[in-house]
Design a protein around this motif. Structure first.
Motif, mmCIF file in Angstrom:
data_model
loop_
_atom_site.group_PDB
_atom_site.id
_atom_site.type_symbol
_atom_site.label_atom_id
_atom_site.label_comp_id
_atom_site.label_asym_id
_atom_site.label_seq_id
_atom_site.Cartn_x
_atom_site.Cartn_y
_atom_site.Cartn_z
ATOM 1 N N GLU A 33 -52.122 -41.347 -26.527
ATOM 2 C CA GLU A 33 -51.687 -39.954 -26.598
ATOM 3 C C GLU A 33 -52.793 -38.917 -26.766
ATOM 4 N N MET A 63 -47.707 -40.671 -17.975
ATOM 5 C CA MET A 63 -48.055 -41.651 -16.949
ATOM 6 C C MET A 63 -46.869 -41.914 -16.053
ATOM 7 N N PRO A 102 -56.622 -33.297 -22.948
ATOM 8 C CA PRO A 102 -57.238 -34.177 -21.944
ATOM 9 C C PRO A 102 -58.387 -33.459 -21.237
ATOM 10 N N LYS A 130 -47.806 -30.683 -24.946
ATOM 11 C CA LYS A 130 -47.984 -32.137 -24.832
ATOM 12 C C LYS A 130 -47.293 -32.691 -23.585
ATOM 13 N N ASP A 181 -54.407 -49.869 -22.086
ATOM 14 C CA ASP A 181 -54.625 -49.244 -20.782
ATOM 15 C C ASP A 181 -55.759 -49.907 -20.012
ATOM 16 N N SER A 186 -53.006 -43.478 -22.460
ATOM 17 C CA SER A 186 -51.777 -42.962 -23.071
ATOM 18 C C SER A 186 -51.120 -43.995 -23.971
ATOM 19 N N GLN A 243 -49.654 -34.653 -20.801
ATOM 20 C CA GLN A 243 -49.617 -36.072 -20.481
ATOM 21 C C GLN A 243 -49.432 -36.315 -18.995
ATOM 22 N N ALA A 269 -52.788 -35.107 -17.141
ATOM 23 C CA ALA A 269 -53.836 -36.116 -17.323
ATOM 24 C C ALA A 269 -53.678 -37.260 -16.331
ATOM 25 N N ASP A 270 -52.433 -37.598 -15.999
ATOM 26 C CA ASP A 270 -52.212 -38.652 -15.006
ATOM 27 C C ASP A 270 -52.731 -38.244 -13.628
ATOM 28 N N ASP A 326 -55.567 -43.016 -17.380
ATOM 29 C CA ASP A 326 -55.322 -42.099 -18.493
ATOM 30 C C ASP A 326 -54.968 -42.942 -19.721
ATOM 31 N N ASP A 345 -51.443 -44.465 -12.225
ATOM 32 C CA ASP A 345 -51.155 -43.298 -13.063
ATOM 33 C C ASP A 345 -50.294 -42.292 -12.306
ATOM 34 N N HIS A 352 -54.902 -38.912 -24.434
ATOM 35 C CA HIS A 352 -55.079 -38.714 -23.000
ATOM 36 C C HIS A 352 -56.532 -38.509 -22.612
#
Lengths: 332, 332
Positions: free
Chosen positions: A285, B1, A214, A89, A240, A234, A93, A96-97, A232, B52, A287
């Motif tokens: 979360e 992020m 993601p 995780k 978002d 999140s 995260q 994914a950004d 993303d 992001d 993502h």
């Protein structure tokens, strides 16, 4: 310094006997070796794990960088997630950004602060989860740091590179654009709600909470398709999209009927008597990637259109303000 | 992020009224705005703080990256160091790692986890220290994250780029090379010893402990001068030369008579009845650069020759093993 210090030659060493040993007993350098042993070498690293800093050769000179902190009992619980889940995780995260800029992830740097009585197996499980998720995104762990702390704290920095197209920011959405999402919505939130209720079934939402998935390739794909903005998911879809709306100076309207909860989400909602739509609109979360595209952009099926951009300000659902909580904020 | 989310337009906002306010009262996004307001925009950032991820255009495609964690009461004490000192030191130790590869630092990403009752002025002071030290190295803060935690925890990632020459690793020292140091040795350790004794004078070592002054330009300079190996002195001279000796497969001999303690170090030693040589050999955190050069390399005066490389293994002082503690290790 980059605390993960072992060079390639360490990788042929036998792994230390870890069962039952704590990281305090293993010591800093032993811990670093044990973690680094889980990390495949990065093919584009000129200098990899083990020096003051890593050196990575990139193909596009526009490098993408993002960082996150994860704090035990705030971002994860060791009774709800295994160490490999936490590693997965933490990587996901941040990776994914990078994808959300339209970029290709290529590297992670990871800090781990933990109490000396942490089992070495937790640290190595964490490392394996990191390496696994990095691999899923085509990235490698190239450096890190370990330290002592009274609770587990993790920092992850993800690096990536643009792949020809320009970065896709939050600020380019235009009235008339369509809003589309790649990846899941609400599934992680449903899993968290199940865990909070003392349940670990239905299994799929719980797994989604422990290990988000993601859709990394959808990021550069969106850039190539001409996405005007991307983020993303999140904090939660509405929260978002609110960042996109604010940065772009537009109004985003989400059409609730286009958010079709899947089977696992409906099953979790039935078990808990909860609203799957609420999870999809406010749960973060997973993502997923949310992006805006010019009308008529030829979107593949995994980009699900969920709304449209208008002149104005803010985010609405079916033309009205959504009554639920928009999403997550720290210190609130 | 990347939690530091404000775009350039936020920079023209009035700063929030911060006196007496806690970060919990200000909230996540207010805190991010307050921190970002201290950060000058990076001229080479295609996308800066507020999306992001940041996107940075680099001149050399070999990017250098390193990360560190700093934990309250372990790496810093809020009664011994002001928030600006902590920010300065957090930046310096990572920027020095970039310089130690022979690279030019250009960016920082910073995570700050803290209790909600932390005064906003601490966070903004920390941000100012980061920005100040980044500026001293020619770098900019391009992103970050904030979170809640029961104590202050900081993560810093520094990015840099090579400037033509190849990266200088720990592994290239050759028998016959000279060992040289740029920057101070022992001054931070002397300052720490003074603080531990309840003293804050002599002022210069205490200031050096609070705010190390790594000689950043000496890193790329050493690369251009043909340095065969280099390391940032963070754990202590002998400990760090030990890493070079191990990575290079050589013996390094330090000649104690070449380590001439300066006035402030002698003054601190007199006050505490301590050995300045011990501080110079075993004290870290000044973030001097230690490098090896081929014999006859035309070293500028700020590269002080302190020893020589031989065939063999390990580190010696005047041909014998040093009886004192070599340096710092976590979990020990």
């Amino acid at each position: 310094m980059s605390g993960i210090r072992n060079g390639p030659r360490y990788r042929t060493q036998a792994r230390p006997r870890e069962a039952g040993i704590t990281i305090g007993e293993l010591g800093e350098f032993g811990l670093i070796d044990a973690i680094a042993a889980r990390m495949p070498a990065a093919p584009d690293a000129v200098v990899g794990i083990g020096d003051d800093a890593a050196v990575l050769r990139v193909a596009d000179p526009r490098i993408v960088a993002t960082t996150d902190l994860l704090v035990q009992d705030r971002h994860f619980r060791t009774d709800w997630s295994g160490p490999d889940d936490v590693g997965c995780k933490a990587a996901a995260q941040n990776l994914a950004d990078v994808a959300a800029m339209g970029a290709v992830p290529n590297a992670l740097l990871v800090g781990l602060a933990a109490p000396p009585d942490l089992p070495v197996t937790w640290a190595t499980g964490f490392a394996s989860g990191l390496a696994e998720e990095a691999g899923r995104a085509g990235a490698h762990v190239i450096g890190g740091d370990v330290s002592e702390a009274s609770l587990i704290m993790i920092s992850v920095t993800a690096l990536g590179t643009m792949a020809g197209a320009d970065p896709v920011t939050r600020g380019g959405a235009q009235p008339g654009d369509v809003v589309a999402v790649a990846g899941r919505l609400g599934c992680s939130a449903a899993g968290l709600a199940l865990l909070q209720a003392g349940l670990d079934e239905p299994a799929e939402p719980v797994a989604a909470h422990r290990r988000p998935r993601p859709p990394y390739p959808a990021g550069p794909e969106a850039a190539a398709l001409g996405a005007t903005s991307m983020i993303d998911v999140s904090d939660g879809l509405l929260a978002d999209l609110g960042h996109v709306a604010a940065a772009s100076g537009v109004l985003i309207d989400v059409q609730a009927s286009l958010l079709r909860p899947d089977g696992p989400l409906l099953a979790a909602a039935e078990v808990l008597g909860a609203s799957p739509l609420d999870w999809m609109l406010s749960g973060g979360e997973d993502h997923a990637l949310a992006a805006t595209f010019p009308p008529g952009a030829p979107l593949p099926a995994h980009w699900l259109v969920i709304g449209r951009v208008y002149s104005g300000r803010g985010v609405r659902v079916d033309g009205t303000n959504y009554p639920g909580q928009l999403g997550w904020q720290h210190f609130s």
